[in-house]
Design a protein around this motif. Structure first.
Motif, PDB file in Angstrom:
ATOM      1  N   PHE A 265       0.820  -1.207   0.000  1.00 27.44           N
ATOM      2  CA  PHE A 265       0.000   0.000   0.000  1.00 27.44           C
ATOM      3  C   PHE A 265       0.859   1.265   0.000  1.00 27.44           C
ATOM      4  CE2 PHE A 265      -2.443  -3.383   2.106  1.00 27.44           C
ATOM      5  CZ  PHE A 265      -3.489  -3.473   1.193  1.00 27.44           C
ATOM      6  N   ALA A 266       2.085   1.137  -0.490  1.00 28.71           N
ATOM      7  CA  ALA A 266       3.006   2.273  -0.496  1.00 28.71           C
ATOM      8  C   ALA A 266       2.523   3.400  -1.402  1.00 28.71           C
ATOM      9  CB  ALA A 266       4.397   1.805  -0.925  1.00 28.71           C
ATOM     10  N   ASP A 297     -12.986  17.468  -0.466  1.00 26.86           N
ATOM     11  CA  ASP A 297     -11.960  18.296   0.161  1.00 26.86           C
ATOM     12  C   ASP A 297     -11.694  17.879   1.603  1.00 26.86           C
ATOM     13  OD1 ASP A 297     -11.677  19.741  -2.145  1.00 26.86           O
ATOM     14  OD2 ASP A 297     -12.997  21.376  -1.507  1.00 26.86           O
ATOM     15  N   GLU A 298     -12.700  17.328   2.283  1.00 30.67           N
ATOM     16  CA  GLU A 298     -12.489  16.924   3.678  1.00 30.67           C
ATOM     17  C   GLU A 298     -11.540  15.744   3.818  1.00 30.67           C
ATOM     18  OE1 GLU A 298     -17.063  17.786   4.314  1.00 30.67           O
ATOM     19  OE2 GLU A 298     -15.850  17.561   2.501  1.00 30.67           O
ATOM     20  N   ILE A 299     -11.334  15.007   2.714  1.00 31.34           N
ATOM     21  CA  ILE A 299     -10.459  13.839   2.736  1.00 31.34           C
ATOM     22  C   ILE A 299      -9.108  14.256   2.175  1.00 31.34           C
ATOM     23  CG2 ILE A 299     -10.133  11.469   1.933  1.00 31.34           C
ATOM     24  CD1 ILE A 299     -13.208  11.356   1.526  1.00 31.34           C
ATOM     25  N   PRO A 300      -8.043  14.159   2.962  1.00 33.73           N
ATOM     26  CA  PRO A 300      -6.749  14.630   2.453  1.00 33.73           C
ATOM     27  C   PRO A 300      -6.205  13.728   1.356  1.00 33.73           C
ATOM     28  CG  PRO A 300      -6.481  13.576   4.588  1.00 33.73           C
ATOM     29  CD  PRO A 300      -7.960  13.671   4.347  1.00 33.73           C
ATOM     30  N   ALA A 301      -5.469  14.327   0.438  1.00 30.09           N
ATOM     31  CA  ALA A 301      -4.772  13.549  -0.583  1.00 30.09           C
ATOM     32  C   ALA A 301      -3.602  12.813   0.060  1.00 30.09           C
ATOM     33  CB  ALA A 301      -4.269  14.469  -1.686  1.00 30.09           C
ATOM     34  N   TRP A 302      -3.247  11.671  -0.509  1.00 23.09           N
ATOM     35  CA  TRP A 302      -2.093  10.926  -0.004  1.00 23.09           C
ATOM     36  C   TRP A 302      -0.824  11.780  -0.078  1.00 23.09           C
ATOM     37  CZ3 TRP A 302      -0.863   6.861   2.799  1.00 23.09           C
ATOM     38  CH2 TRP A 302       0.436   6.346   2.731  1.00 23.09           C
ATOM     39  N   ASP A 303      -0.657  12.496  -1.143  1.00 20.54           N
ATOM     40  CA  ASP A 303       0.553  13.302  -1.312  1.00 20.54           C
ATOM     41  C   ASP A 303       0.631  14.442  -0.305  1.00 20.54           C
ATOM     42  OD1 ASP A 303       1.360  11.707  -3.380  1.00 20.54           O
ATOM     43  OD2 ASP A 303       0.667  13.055  -4.962  1.00 20.54           O
ATOM     44  N   ALA A 304      -0.498  14.795   0.310  1.00 16.22           N
ATOM     45  CA  ALA A 304      -0.503  15.877   1.297  1.00 16.22           C
ATOM     46  C   ALA A 304      -0.151  15.395   2.700  1.00 16.22           C
ATOM     47  CB  ALA A 304      -1.872  16.556   1.316  1.00 16.22           C
ATOM     48  N   MET A 305      -0.053  14.088   2.885  1.00 14.55           N
ATOM     49  CA  MET A 305       0.260  13.564   4.217  1.00 14.55           C
ATOM     50  C   MET A 305       1.748  13.719   4.507  1.00 14.55           C
ATOM     51  SD  MET A 305      -2.727  12.786   5.169  1.00 14.55           S
ATOM     52  CE  MET A 305      -2.383  12.007   6.757  1.00 14.55           C
ATOM     53  N   PRO A 306       2.110  13.964   5.779  1.00 14.18           N
ATOM     54  CA  PRO A 306       3.531  14.106   6.132  1.00 14.18           C
ATOM     55  C   PRO A 306       4.320  12.848   5.769  1.00 14.18           C
ATOM     56  CG  PRO A 306       2.112  14.790   7.949  1.00 14.18           C
ATOM     57  CD  PRO A 306       1.226  14.139   6.947  1.00 14.18           C
ATOM     58  N   GLU A 308       6.908  11.554   7.123  1.00  9.23           N
ATOM     59  CA  GLU A 308       7.284  10.706   8.257  1.00  9.23           C
ATOM     60  C   GLU A 308       6.125   9.852   8.760  1.00  9.23           C
ATOM     61  OE1 GLU A 308       6.139  14.777  10.020  1.00  9.23           O
ATOM     62  OE2 GLU A 308       7.123  13.976   8.231  1.00  9.23           O
ATOM     63  N   LEU A 309       4.887  10.252   8.403  1.00  9.53           N
ATOM     64  CA  LEU A 309       3.717   9.502   8.849  1.00  9.53           C
ATOM     65  C   LEU A 309       3.332   8.392   7.872  1.00  9.53           C
ATOM     66  CD1 LEU A 309       1.708   9.552  11.227  1.00  9.53           C
ATOM     67  CD2 LEU A 309       0.233  11.033   9.852  1.00  9.53           C
ATOM     68  N   LYS A 310       3.787   8.466   6.639  1.00  4.28           N
ATOM     69  CA  LYS A 310       3.338   7.516   5.619  1.00  4.28           C
ATOM     70  C   LYS A 310       3.639   6.053   5.969  1.00  4.28           C
ATOM     71  CE  LYS A 310       2.954  10.639   1.675  1.00  4.28           C
ATOM     72  NZ  LYS A 310       3.446  11.003   0.332  1.00  4.28           N
ATOM     73  N   PRO A 311       4.798   5.722   6.539  1.00  4.82           N
ATOM     74  CA  PRO A 311       5.003   4.313   6.934  1.00  4.82           C
ATOM     75  C   PRO A 311       3.961   3.828   7.942  1.00  4.82           C
ATOM     76  CG  PRO A 311       7.088   5.479   6.883  1.00  4.82           C
ATOM     77  CD  PRO A 311       6.028   6.518   6.719  1.00  4.82           C
ATOM     78  N   VAL A 312       3.530   4.715   8.855  1.00  7.36           N
ATOM     79  CA  VAL A 312       2.480   4.347   9.813  1.00  7.36           C
ATOM     80  C   VAL A 312       1.160   4.127   9.077  1.00  7.36           C
ATOM     81  CG1 VAL A 312       1.223   5.066  11.877  1.00  7.36           C
ATOM     82  CG2 VAL A 312       3.633   5.689  11.595  1.00  7.36           C
ATOM     83  N   LEU A 313       0.839   5.009   8.157  1.00  9.04           N
ATOM     84  CA  LEU A 313      -0.397   4.872   7.391  1.00  9.04           C
ATOM     85  C   LEU A 313      -0.397   3.583   6.579  1.00  9.04           C
ATOM     86  CD1 LEU A 313      -0.645   8.575   6.157  1.00  9.04           C
ATOM     87  CD2 LEU A 313      -1.972   7.516   7.993  1.00  9.04           C
ATOM     88  N   GLU A 314       0.716   3.262   5.976  1.00 15.53           N
ATOM     89  CA  GLU A 314       0.815   1.994   5.235  1.00 15.53           C
ATOM     90  C   GLU A 314       0.566   0.813   6.155  1.00 15.53           C
ATOM     91  OE1 GLU A 314       4.228   1.380   2.663  1.00 15.53           O
ATOM     92  OE2 GLU A 314       4.612   3.541   2.713  1.00 15.53           O
ATOM     93  N   ARG A 315       1.172   0.858   7.339  1.00 19.95           N
ATOM     94  CA  ARG A 315       1.006  -0.269   8.268  1.00 19.95           C
ATOM     95  C   ARG A 315      -0.440  -0.401   8.725  1.00 19.95           C
ATOM     96  NH1 ARG A 315       2.808  -5.210   8.837  1.00 19.95           N
ATOM     97  NH2 ARG A 315       2.727  -5.974  11.002  1.00 19.95           N
ATOM     98  N   GLN A 316      -1.130   0.731   8.880  1.00 19.18           N
ATOM     99  CA  GLN A 316      -2.553   0.664   9.234  1.00 19.18           C
ATOM    100  C   GLN A 316      -3.329  -0.170   8.215  1.00 19.18           C
ATOM    101  OE1 GLN A 316      -3.884   4.720   9.402  1.00 19.18           O
ATOM    102  NE2 GLN A 316      -2.587   5.246  11.162  1.00 19.18           N
ATOM    103  N   MET A 317      -3.059   0.069   6.943  1.00 18.93           N
ATOM    104  CA  MET A 317      -3.781  -0.638   5.900  1.00 18.93           C
ATOM    105  C   MET A 317      -3.328  -2.089   5.806  1.00 18.93           C
ATOM    106  SD  MET A 317      -6.225  -0.417   3.802  1.00 18.93           S
ATOM    107  CE  MET A 317      -6.754  -1.926   2.997  1.00 18.93           C
ATOM    108  N   GLU A 318      -2.058  -2.365   6.019  1.00 17.43           N
ATOM    109  CA  GLU A 318      -1.578  -3.746   6.027  1.00 17.43           C
ATOM    110  C   GLU A 318      -2.270  -4.536   7.132  1.00 17.43           C
ATOM    111  OE1 GLU A 318       2.912  -2.320   4.628  1.00 17.43           O
ATOM    112  OE2 GLU A 318       2.616  -3.347   6.562  1.00 17.43           O
ATOM    113  N   VAL A 319      -2.403  -3.909   8.292  1.00 17.36           N
ATOM    114  CA  VAL A 319      -3.069  -4.576   9.418  1.00 17.36           C
ATOM    115  C   VAL A 319      -4.531  -4.852   9.077  1.00 17.36           C
ATOM    116  CG1 VAL A 319      -3.879  -4.241  11.792  1.00 17.36           C
ATOM    117  CG2 VAL A 319      -1.506  -3.706  11.188  1.00 17.36           C
ATOM    118  N   TYR A 320      -5.191  -3.846   8.504  1.00 20.59           N
ATOM    119  CA  TYR A 320      -6.603  -4.055   8.166  1.00 20.59           C
ATOM    120  C   TYR A 320      -6.762  -5.169   7.128  1.00 20.59           C
ATOM    121  CZ  TYR A 320     -11.330  -3.623   6.640  1.00 20.59           C
ATOM    122  OH  TYR A 320     -12.630  -3.943   6.336  1.00 20.59           O
ATOM    123  N   ALA A 321      -5.959  -5.156   6.108  1.00 13.71           N
ATOM    124  CA  ALA A 321      -6.070  -6.179   5.058  1.00 13.71           C
ATOM    125  C   ALA A 321      -5.855  -7.571   5.644  1.00 13.71           C
ATOM    126  CB  ALA A 321      -5.058  -5.902   3.951  1.00 13.71           C
ATOM    127  N   GLY A 322      -4.853  -7.707   6.519  1.00 15.15           N
ATOM    128  CA  GLY A 322      -4.641  -8.987   7.173  1.00 15.15           C
ATOM    129  C   GLY A 322      -5.822  -9.384   8.038  1.00 15.15           C
TER     130      GLY A 322
END
Length: 791
Positions: A265-266, A297-306, A308-322
């Motif tokens: 989900f990178a 507009d209320e939903i941020p774009a992926w490119d707008a996310m910090p 340093e936070l993106k690895p955490v966001l990726e892991r959130q989705m990996e956990v959910y998919a599992g």
């Protein structure tokens, strides 16, 4: 589908017994003595078994069966041998969907306008199912089915959810299920759940250290039950409702399941939507001309996310998919057991991939503890904090939820998410029906509009059973759903359910003959703050579902007359089904006095006795945002030291405890598992009988403020300290209050739940709201008068 005559008049339930007629002999040995043999009540010949599987918070575009990124091989297999429905709808929230499914009526008709925790005194929002609308399980049981539910029950009014009931709304009492094993409420800790067997609280059969997981436990119980049912009652069909807490937050799954998705989900949620719609079209589960709806507009774009936070966001989705793949695996164990018993061909399986759209309740950055957002304290989870917790997501030390962007992506190709009943992202859920004896188009796609209220009449028609007109002496109102049986054998059959209203927290819409008029009123992840428009200022949109599958092209400006007609039709349906008055309040409805619902606790004092436990927050006097005291009488044996819990509310992810540790009285306030504020007595508690007491003097000046703590032995001050902040709204969705021990996770690490029982003797515990000028000691002669006078 029965082919033989049925001698029972089944419209009145229980079916009235018929007296015997004919000759009555004096002596049983008389050759003229003859009685008909006793025959167990059974449904009509040929009635199928039924398995309804309802997953939680799964979006339309999540599962591989509907083109999503989460592998669901069991759903894939069942759809390959059955039917996919790509225009099946829920209510946009869990408890309303469940009550609608179980009754065949619209959710406001059965009092479940929203979740039980926000019930009001309005008939459409009371959370009380009228006795004129008996549940499906009761109808099937009274017609001879074996019935069982495993998993989540979120339909019990909160003031009836204590271990004392009343149990009218519980599955194994008034709900019609002969067997129930699961939990009461909206969500649960998958590693340490608060479980019930029937109406009896039970502890999980394993621990997190031993690899326990709730979904696996539920599947174990379901498999054992159906084996026993077919071994002992092979001629009797079953109705099993399998409703795991998965994949509702917290997203708890063994790490090896999450690791399967490492790196997948990178690209972020915007890219995931593009990938998903391409798979959906390739699979054929959506039309080739379906359009991917834009990001609001209320939903941020992926490119707008910090970054340093993106690895955490990726892991959130990996956990959910599992988590979703893990859940699908255990659903497969139940299906395989039915297959092993040789009855799969005549078992109707509804596999409903979500009771609403994917959940956007985890904030725009996700949550390590979702209770932070529910308390309006999401700011405590800073990006730095989230980065520090990346390796704990999905484990027992987390109570995690993914970011809004992932929820939006998992509802591809639609707009919005759970709670938004106006748009298909909140209400359209991929659904599979598997029934070899009743379906002659394996692998087929069905595009007729359908709704969760259609399941009950479908099952009754398939079983050859009428809707009852009378149940337990109460005349019944007609079911409001439409049987889907016509569509099982007819892909080209004209849809029969062509009118349906939607509403949740004033997000609302209407479907009529392909067209939908909708308006979004409230944003799901804004729990506190924010200004809401007046209902009449909401902007309505108009979509032609005959040409626009995903609600991508708003035709309101082009067809204002049609929009006005549909708005009027929504109002007519809203009046018909108790939707009015609309109620967009959220936090206010969590307070019983404001909402107008009953409460178990009255006044400012509550008395407890040792052994009481599994008490939800609705069963205990509310100590939030105010001063309070806790007093207990204990006896410490000679030569022993006081140790263990006196009273604990909540657990690892928020709560407080009054306890003793190696002879010293202690109090701790745990804010969301992020900050803990302990206070310890300066002196050891001597042996003998004593009163111990803590007082919390709230600072005031608003919500979530701190306060000063003072500890006493027999009225003498022995310690003091400071709590810098508190939780203003809720401690936990699943942890409880326990007296003399602590079930579930523990508030602090000074003890475990297995060593938390108080040593010596605990006589009583009393909570009092407010502080006064007495001598910090409760006269034993007066304690009952004080507490009981408040009730």
């Amino acid at each position: 589908m029965t082919t033989t005559a049925d001698r029972h008049a089944r419209s009145m339930l229980p079916i009235p017994d018929r007296p015997t007629s004919g000759l009555t002999t004096y002596d049983a040995k008389d050759p003229d003595t003859a009685f008909l043999p006793i025959e167990p009540l059974l449904p009509p010949a040929g009635a199928p078994n039924v398995l309804v599987v309802l997953l939680d918070d799964v979006g339309f575009g999540a599962s591989s069966a509907f083109g999503g990124p989460c592998r669901t091989p069991v759903a894939d297999r069942l759809s390959g041998d059955g039917l996919r429905f790509n225009r099946f709808h829920t209510t946009a929230l869990c408890a309303p969907t469940r009550q609608a499914l179980l009754t065949g009526r619209n959710h406001h008709s059965v009092g479940m306008g929203s979740i039980t925790e926000t019930a009001t005194s309005a008939p459409g929002n009371s959370s009380v199912r009228p006795n004129t609308k008996a549940p499906l399980a009761m109808t099937l049981k009274l017609n001879g089915y074996s019935t069982a539910q495993f998993g989540k029950c979120h339909e019990v009014p909160v003031w009836q959810s204590s271990p004392m009931g009343p149990f009218d709304g519980w599955p194994s009492a008034g709900g019609g299920f002969e067997t129930f094993y699961g939990f009461i409420g909206g969500e649960n800790n998958q590693y340490d759940p608060a479980l019930y067997n029937g109406t009896r609280p039970v502890e999980p059969p394993g621990t997190e250290e031993e690899g326990y997981h709730l979904t696996e436990d539920l599947a174990d119980r379901a498999c054992a039950w159906v084996r026993q049912q077919k071994a002992l009652m092979p001629d009797r069909p079953f109705f099993m409702y399998f409703a795991p807490g998965a994949t509702h937050a917290p997203h708890h799954v063994p790490v090896e399941w999450a690791d399967k998705y490492a790196g997948q989900f990178a690209g972020g949620w915007d890219a995931l939507r593009e990938q998903t719609i391409a798979r959906q079209k390739e699979l054929g589960v959506i039309p080739q001309d379906a359009v991917l709806t834009p990001r609001h507009d209320e939903i941020p774009a992926w490119d707008a996310m910090p970054e340093e936070l993106k690895p955490v966001l990726e892991r959130q989705m990996e956990v959910y998919a599992g988590f979703l793949e893990h859940t699908d695996h255990h659903v497969g164990r139940v299906v395989d057991t039915i297959d092993d018993l040789g009855v799969l061909d005549n078992t109707i399986i509804y596999y409903i991939l979500g009771d609403n759209g994917a959940s956007a309740e985890g904030t725009t950055q996700g949550a390590f503890n979702e209770m932070a957002n529910f308390n309006g304290m999401a700011a405590l989870e800073t990006p730095e904090f989230m980065v520090s917790k990346i390796n704990e997501l999905g484990t027992p030390s987390s109570y995690n939820h993914y970011a809004v962007g992932w929820a939006w992506a998992l509802n591809t190709p639609f707009q919005w998410t759970k709670q938004v009943a106006s748009h298909w992202g909140g209400t359209r859920n991929g659904t599979i029906v598997h029934w070899p004896e009743g379906i002659d188009d394996p692998g087929g796609l069905r595009t007729q509009f359908a709704h969760v209220i259609d399941i009950a009449p479908t099952i009754l028609e398939a079983a050859g059973l009428p809707e009852p007109t009378m149940v337990n002496g109460v005349q019944q109102s007609p079911m409001e759903g439409t049987s889907m049986l016509y569509s099982f054998r007819g892909a080209d059959e004209a849809e029969r359910h062509d009118l349906q209203y939607f509403e949740m927290f004033a997000n609302r819409g209407i479907y009529h003959k392909g067209w939908s008029a909708v308006t979004k009123h409230r944003t799901p992840w804004v729990m506190v703050g924010g200004e809401l428009p007046a209902f009449d200022d909401d902007v309505w949109e108009l979509y032609d579902g005959n040409e626009d599958y995903s609600q991508a092209r708003d035709l309101a400006a082009e067809r204002p007359e049609l929009l006005a007609s549909l708005q009027r039709l929504w109002l007519i349906e809203a009046v018909k089904y108790n939707v009015l008055p609309m109620d967009d309040r959220l936090i206010e409805r969590a307070v019983p006095e404001i909402a107008g619902r009953p409460t178990l606790v009255h006044g400012t004092s509550q008395l407890f006795f040792p052994g009481m436990g599994r008490l939800s927050e609705n069963s205990v006097v509310n100590i939030k945002n105010k001063s309070f005291s806790v007093t207990a009488e204990i006896s410490v044996p000679e030569g022993k030291v006081a140790h263990g819990v006196v009273i604990a509310q909540g657990g690892r992810f928020g709560g407080w405890a009054f306890y003793a540790r190696e002879g010293r009285v202690k109090f701790v306030y745990n804010v969301l598992g992020i900050h803990a504020f302990p206070v310890e007595a300066d002196a050891l508690l001597p042996s003998g009988t004593h009163q111990i007491r803590m007082e919390f003097a709230y600072d005031g000046g608003g919500l979530a403020k701190g306060g000063d703590v003072t500890l006493f032995h027999d009225g003498t001050e022995v310690g003091s300290g400071r709590v810098a902040m508190t939780q203003p709204m809720v401690f936990s969705a699943d942890e409880t209050t326990d007296i003399g021990y602590e079930s579930g996770t523990t508030v602090v690490d000074d003890y475990t739940s297995r060593t938390s029982h108080f040593t010596g003797r605990l006589h009583w515990v009393q909570i009092d709201l407010g502080l006064d000028d007495h001598d910090h000691f409760i006269d034993p002669e007066e304690r009952f008068r004080i507490a009981m006078a408040q009730q």
